[in-house]
Design an enzyme around this catalytic site. Sequence first.
Site, PDB file in Angstrom:
ATOM      1  N   LEU A  13       0.820  -1.207   0.000  1.00 37.72           N
ATOM      2  CA  LEU A  13       0.000   0.000   0.000  1.00 37.72           C
ATOM      3  C   LEU A  13       0.857   1.261   0.000  1.00 37.72           C
ATOM      4  CD1 LEU A  13      -2.696  -1.077   2.605  1.00 37.72           C
ATOM      5  CD2 LEU A  13      -2.996  -0.853   0.124  1.00 37.72           C
ATOM      6  N   GLY A  14       1.987   1.194   0.667  1.00 43.52           N
ATOM      7  CA  GLY A  14       2.855   2.356   0.739  1.00 43.52           C
ATOM      8  C   GLY A  14       3.892   2.179   1.824  1.00 43.52           C
ATOM      9  N   ALA A  15       4.825   3.111   1.854  1.00 41.27           N
ATOM     10  CA  ALA A  15       5.884   3.067   2.861  1.00 41.27           C
ATOM     11  C   ALA A  15       6.126   4.471   3.375  1.00 41.27           C
ATOM     12  CB  ALA A  15       7.160   2.482   2.270  1.00 41.27           C
ATOM     13  N   GLY A  16       6.396   4.550   4.652  1.00 47.89           N
ATOM     14  CA  GLY A  16       6.739   5.816   5.277  1.00 47.89           C
ATOM     15  C   GLY A  16       8.144   5.732   5.834  1.00 47.89           C
ATOM     16  N   THR A  20       6.237  -0.035   6.492  1.00 45.73           N
ATOM     17  CA  THR A  20       5.606  -0.313   5.205  1.00 45.73           C
ATOM     18  C   THR A  20       4.235  -0.912   5.480  1.00 45.73           C
ATOM     19  OG1 THR A  20       7.734  -0.737   4.158  1.00 45.73           O
ATOM     20  CG2 THR A  20       5.795  -1.620   3.044  1.00 45.73           C
ATOM     21  N   LYS A  36       0.947  -3.595   8.876  1.00 45.27           N
ATOM     22  CA  LYS A  36       1.994  -2.584   8.997  1.00 45.27           C
ATOM     23  C   LYS A  36       3.227  -3.245   9.596  1.00 45.27           C
ATOM     24  CE  LYS A  36       2.624   2.165  10.603  1.00 45.27           C
ATOM     25  NZ  LYS A  36       1.936   3.320  11.230  1.00 45.27           N
ATOM     26  N   ASP A 129       0.518  14.064  14.623  1.00 43.64           N
ATOM     27  CA  ASP A 129       0.850  13.983  13.200  1.00 43.64           C
ATOM     28  C   ASP A 129      -0.423  13.929  12.359  1.00 43.64           C
ATOM     29  OD1 ASP A 129       2.539  13.940  10.983  1.00 43.64           O
ATOM     30  OD2 ASP A 129       2.734  11.757  11.002  1.00 43.64           O
TER      31      ASP A 129
END
Length: 170
Positions: A13-16, A20, A36, A129
């Site tokens: 889905l995505g990575a920060g 991930t 996650k 955040d």
Amino acid sequence: MDSIGRYRLVRRLGAGSFATGWLGHDDDLDVPVAVKVLADNWASNSDVRNRFLAEARIMRRIHDRRLVQVYDIGTLDDGRPYFVMDYIDGGSMNDLRQQGTHPVRALRLCAEACRALDVLHGYDIIHRDVTPGNLLLSKTANGDTQVLIADLGVAKSLLDAVGVTMTAGT
């Protein structure tokens, strides 16, 4: 990776900066989930690891429809922790912001986001955040759009917030 624990991975889905996210599927319950996983480069950092696990615990402890729920937690063979939560498939407020929406709808959704933050505050948690990407959208049974809070990676208990603290979040 094809799976994490009992969860089959479908796609990334995505990575920060710290983790991930994966779309997974719980074949036992036949439901999509989000998984996650703490990033490799942070796995040996005890502060980051503890914050990652604290995020999962906060999200699990608070039972409210306005917060993404955590259902499982575990550790990969390489020692990295992961947690499993609701998969919210309606995109985020950031997606909506980029697409554009009617101002009245935008205000209603912002009010819903404030109500969700109020839930956290009721548990003495500050998010630290809040971004449009951390406010997820989901359809309710009656067709309304619901706002859910996600990504509590830098959340802090107000009880711990007394005194000096590092700046965190966006």
